[in-house]
Scaffold this motif. Structure first.
Motif, PDB file in Angstrom:
ATOM      1  N   LYS A   1       0.704  -1.256   0.181  1.00 21.33           N
ATOM      2  CA  LYS A   1      -0.028  -0.106  -0.122  1.00 21.33           C
ATOM      3  C   LYS A   1       0.994   1.182   0.026  1.00 21.33           C
ATOM      4  O   LYS A   1       2.043   1.410   0.622  1.00 21.33           O
ATOM      5  N   TYR A   2       0.291   2.186  -0.512  1.00 24.63           N
ATOM      6  CA  TYR A   2       1.158   3.615  -0.624  1.00 24.63           C
ATOM      7  C   TYR A   2      -0.062   4.647  -0.771  1.00 24.63           C
ATOM      8  O   TYR A   2      -1.223   4.393  -1.406  1.00 24.63           O
ATOM      9  N   PRO A   3       0.323   5.756  -0.411  1.00 26.27           N
ATOM     10  CA  PRO A   3      -0.898   6.802  -0.403  1.00 26.27           C
ATOM     11  C   PRO A   3      -1.308   7.011  -1.820  1.00 26.27           C
ATOM     12  O   PRO A   3      -0.532   7.128  -3.031  1.00 26.27           O
ATOM     13  N   PRO A   4      -2.833   7.459  -2.024  1.00 28.78           N
ATOM     14  CA  PRO A   4      -3.521   7.296  -3.275  1.00 28.78           C
ATOM     15  C   PRO A   4      -3.022   8.956  -3.845  1.00 28.78           C
ATOM     16  O   PRO A   4      -3.981   9.329  -4.901  1.00 28.78           O
ATOM     17  N   ASN A   5      -2.407   9.644  -3.317  1.00 24.18           N
ATOM     18  CA  ASN A   5      -1.875  11.013  -3.953  1.00 24.18           C
ATOM     19  C   ASN A   5      -1.041  10.815  -5.013  1.00 24.18           C
ATOM     20  O   ASN A   5      -0.807  12.246  -5.642  1.00 24.18           O
TER      21      ASN A   5
ATOM     22  N   ILE B   1      -7.188  15.224  -4.977  1.00 27.09           N
ATOM     23  CA  ILE B   1      -7.038  14.063  -4.565  1.00 27.09           C
ATOM     24  C   ILE B   1      -8.281  13.944  -3.268  1.00 27.09           C
ATOM     25  O   ILE B   1      -8.747  12.861  -3.183  1.00 27.09           O
TER      26      ILE B   1
ATOM     27  N   LYS C   1      -9.637   8.227  -7.716  1.00 31.90           N
ATOM     28  CA  LYS C   1      -8.352   8.140  -8.441  1.00 31.90           C
ATOM     29  C   LYS C   1      -8.451   7.602  -9.813  1.00 31.90           C
ATOM     30  O   LYS C   1      -8.133   7.850 -10.754  1.00 31.90           O
TER      31      LYS C   1
ATOM     32  N   VAL D   1      -3.347  -1.238  -4.306  1.00 25.14           N
ATOM     33  CA  VAL D   1      -2.320  -0.418  -3.547  1.00 25.14           C
ATOM     34  C   VAL D   1      -3.071   0.661  -2.610  1.00 25.14           C
ATOM     35  O   VAL D   1      -2.278   1.173  -1.887  1.00 25.14           O
ATOM     36  N   HIS D   2      -4.355   0.865  -2.741  1.00 23.55           N
ATOM     37  CA  HIS D   2      -5.093   1.940  -1.903  1.00 23.55           C
ATOM     38  C   HIS D   2      -5.948   0.952  -1.197  1.00 23.55           C
ATOM     39  O   HIS D   2      -6.561  -0.146  -1.618  1.00 23.55           O
TER      40      HIS D   2
END
Ligand code: FES
Lengths: 161, 676
Positions: free
Chosen positions: A33-37, B663, B119, B109-110
């Motif tokens: 996981k990583y931030p959706p930014n 975002i 997104k 990944v989210h």
């Protein structure tokens, strides 16, 4: 200014097709996981990165830009990432003169095997940009009669670096 | 210009995407909000890549006269080709189909569904704006040179070479060592059938050596690789052998007469000797010996020449003046089968290898068991006369250990079982196996384990702490003591033995990074070559025309190496048969009217595709040499170079799209206030 507490940085990432885009693929396949930014744009090679893309991204509302390519010596097109590196160094100098903190632009070498690292570095980058706050560059420049303000302290630092 | 009619297709991928992204909402949103950008239909479907999913797109292309398609699903590296082909079948130009990765880059990944959904929308918006700027293209067809280069003549390389050569196409088989056969030539028996390695390998070696379609280059290294798929030019340095291959009959008299004996650290793993003029073993292919200049008296002191003196051929086969030869060959495809290096057991000092005489490595034991080896197949301690009465075999040496290699070396369990059997068979000694987990997957392997169990071998489950000669208890005097925790009974055990065999793991070749660089491929973090896809394409690499087979891709036993060698050959043969290959039409070209002749781009191309036309004062790009990296496109100050598939217009449009939704729009819930 945007509400600081609600600030979610927007980071645009330019990745090369061969290593770093695949690193992102691998991060996904490994469910890391990583931030959706971050939102990615694929280029064939980091050498394709036209500095204009970065400036357009900042202009269009990005608070940070990530450039990612294969490790030095591993570019699919032999050595084009070195050429990008030169542009990157120049771009950082330019950003300072335009009043943009150079840390909003990050370079990441990532191989196709480094999914975990890719996720980790993206996370770090998002946090860096979060601590820098929103950029709102186009608004700042507009309100200043179209002039950017150089960041004086950083400019000096950069010279000695 | 016809107006854009874009179809958007959002895939659920079962729950892979739909679990984290509200796909119905995304598809509805795209249909409404992106109408202004040309979207005429937007759908979501369980599995877009299934034939029903593809038919859905094709039907829309026909019925709704779509001229562009965006598929929001997995990574384009997985299914771009699938969807492009589907579009092509419905008479749409395949390059007007774009993929947006909402699985690898979003759902996997989210975690926050709302943010992930937003997104996905932003990425799709980027895809839609980009696809509008896409241009119809034709694939580039390159001819394929029918010759193939195979690097490494172990069992994988030999297998690949024979498959291709038997089909009637030329092969260059390049080997670094003085003879072919690789590690397999050093072994005695192969698991689980216990047939002798030489009996099954030598016929293949002979075939490869004699084959009219195979050019064998031993003692040779690849210096340089130029060109691209279909047309590689490879520079090879063929080391001097100091023996003329065209006259030597391989009679071996020179070897007999050579007065210099040296320890053979290569083929005999340091257990045996060879002469200064040598071949690895009597049946070596090629049969010609080679002179080891580091030990040859003539090369060291300028006299001796015994080999030349006794050589019976006319003219004499020995040529002290021979030089390295640089050979340049043209090939269409390349298979790398460079194999592995054995883990260096000295790196684990507590196992005592190199310090305690009777600790042996697996390779040493293989040579000892080999009837053609230094002990003629008898199992002795280091003194060369005493037979061991107890033998300890340690598994996973250098594998599954975070200090050395994290991975499992695959072959060690079976190899250790084979050793146990051989020790029993040849000495009747008591055998102790120290293992972490017993891994005997694959055909007939577990049956072999059962058999060895029945033969009365003792199995102790636990990682060995040390092998030492420091006796503490009665009965340990003069023995090697293996200390390990028996995890099945939860007790420390000390087993005194006469001989310890370390089942060392497999490692990537020491120079694998360097080799990878030469061929333009990459290594994974543990150093093995990376395949194109770990499951679906383990023999291709990301570089077109370069294939990998055998242990250079990861630890592997003989059957798996042979399979990969044959598979790589099949892939190459397919290429050769179709005579040409369609490449992505990603190329740069100069718009001459805009070129100012500044020549900034001229030094940027590593493929020498860019030339300057002095007469017209414009730059030219050779389409055949251009690889499409786009560096010159980015550098041109006049915007005079355009890059297909990755034009400024396409990239900037995509950028606009992905920036169009903030975002945190998902959290704030004021979608309407989003700037257009
Ligand atoms: S291809 Fe990755 S940086 Fe050039």
């Amino acid at each position: 200014m945007t509400d600081q507490t609600n600030f979610e940085p927007m980071v645009v990432g330019f990745t090369c097709n061969w290593c770093s885009y695949r690193a992102a693929d691998l991060a996904g396949m490994s469910r890391i996981k990583y931030p959706p930014n971050i939102r990615l744009i694929r280029l064939m090679c980091s050498g394709r990165l036209d500095p204009t893309f970065v400036l357009k991204a900042f202009e269009g509302g990005a608070d940070g830009v990530l450039i990612s390519g294969c490790h030095p010596g591993e570019c699919h097109y032999l050595e084009q990432n070195y050429k990008m590196l030169k542009r990157f160094l120049l771009l950082r100098k330019m950003l300072i003169q335009m009043g943009i903190e150079p840390d909003r632009l990050k370079l990441l070498w990532a191989s196709a095997a480094e999914g975990a690292r890719f996720a980790e570095e993206v996370t770090k980058m998002v946090e860096t940009v979060r601590s820098l706050g929103p950029l709102n560059w186009s608004k700042v420049v507009d309100s200043n009669g179209g002039h950017a303000t150089v960041i004086p302290v950083l400019a000096k630092e950069e010279v000695t670096a | 210009m016809t107006e854009e009619r874009i179809g958007v297709y959002v895939c659920h991928c079962g729950t892979n995407i739909a679990g984290t992204v509200d796909v119905e909402e995304v598809s509805k949103w795209a249909g409404e909000k992106l109408k202004k950008d040309g979207v005429v239909v937007s759908r979501d479907y369980k599995f877009m890549c299934s034939s029903l999913g593809q038919e859905l797109i094709q039907a829309d292309i026909k019925e709704k006269s779509l001229n562009r398609v965006v598929v929001a699903a997995c990574s384009p590296h997985l299914h771009e080709k699938t969807f492009r082909t589907a579009c092509q079948k419905a008479d749409m130009n395949p390059y007007l189909c774009e993929m947006v990765s909402i699985r690898e880059q979003v759902s996997w990944v989210h975690t926050d569904k709302r943010v992930a959904t937003e997104k996905a929308k932003a990425l799709i918006s980027g895809g839609v704006l980009r696809v509008a700027k896409d241009e119809p293209l034709e694939a580039i067809h390159v001819p394929i040179n029918p010759a193939t280069l195979i690097v490494g003549a172990g069992i994988a390389g030999i297998q690949a070479a024979l498959e291709i050569a038997d089909s009637g196409f030329p092969v260059y088989l390049v080997e670094r060592d003085s003879s072919i056969g690789g590690h397999m030539a050093q072994f005695d028996k192969t698991f689980p059938t216990l047939d002798c390695a030489a009996c099954i390998l030598t016929p293949k070696m002979v075939d490869a050596g004699d084959h009219p379609n195979i050019t064998l280059l031993t003692l040779s290294e690849i210096e340089q690789v130029d060109g691209y798929v279909g047309n590689f030019t490879v520079t090879i340095r063929k080391g001097a052998r100091y023996v003329k291959e065209d006259v030597c009959t391989g009679c071996g008299i020179c070897i007999e007469k050579c007065p210099i004996k040296v320890i053979d650290t290569n083929f005999e793993a340091g257990l045996g000797y060879r002469k200064a003029i040598y071949r690895n073993f009597p049946q070596a292919i090629p049969k010609y010996p080679a002179i080891d200049t580091e030990h040859c008296t003539y090369f060291l002191h300028g006299k001796c020449k015994a080999c030349q003196l006794f050589c019976p051929t006319q003219p004499n086969s020995i040529d002290f003046e021979q030089q390295d030869e640089v050979i340049r060959i043209e090939v269409g495809n390349i298979i790398l089968a460079t194999g592995y290096d054995l883990f260096n057991s000295r790196r684990i000092p507590q196992y005592g290898y190199g310090r305690l005489a009777n600790v042996f490595t697996s390779l040493e034991f293989e040579r000892m068991c080999n009837a053609a080896g230094p002990t003629e197949g008898r199992v002795f301690l280091r003194d060369g006369i005493t037979q061991p009465k107890t033998v300890g075999i340690i598994h996973c040496v250098g594998s599954r250990d975070k200090h050395y290699n994290n991975y499992c070396s695959v072959i060690c369990c079976m190899q250790s079982l084979k050793f146990a059997h051989l020790v029993k068979e040849r000495t009747g000694a008591e055998v102790y196996e120290f293992y972490i987990d017993m891994r005997t997957a694959f055909k007939d392997y577990d049956e072999f384990y059962q058999r060895v169990l029945q033969e009365g071998v003792n199995f102790i489950r636990g990682r060995v702490a040390e092998a030492t000669d420091a006796a503490r208890l009665p009965g340990e005097e003069g023995k090697l003591i293996i200390q390990a925790e028996d995890t099945l009974i939860g007790k420390q055990r000390r087993i005194p033995v006469d001989m310890v065999i370390l089942s060392a793991g497999l490692e990537p070749r020491a120079d694998s990074e360097e080799v990878a660089k030469k061929f333009g491929i990459s290594c994974s973090s543990n150093g093995f070559f990376i395949e194109k896809h770990p499951k679906l394409d383990p023999i291709s690499t990301l570089t077109e025309g370069i294939f990998i087979a055998g242990a250079c891709q990861g630890p592997k036993d003989i059957p798996a190496s042979v399979t990969q060698g044959a598979a790589a050959a099949a892939r190459v043969l397919g290429r050769i048969q179709s005579k040409e290959l369609a490449l992505e039409p990603i190329r740069a070209s100069v718009i001459e009217e805009r070129c100012s002749g500044c020549r900034i781009c001229n030094d940027l191309c590593p493929f020498n595709a860019i030339t300057f036309n002095e007469e017209l004062n414009v730059t030219n790009i050779n389409q055949a040499l251009c690889q499409g990296c786009g560096t010159c496109v980015a550098a041109c100050p006049s915007g005079a170079i355009s890059g297909t598939q990755f034009s400024d217009e396409q990239i900037l449009a995509q950028l606009d799209g992905i920036l169009s939704l903030p975002i945190n729009s998902g959290k704030v819930k004021t979608l309407e206030s989003v700037p257009a």
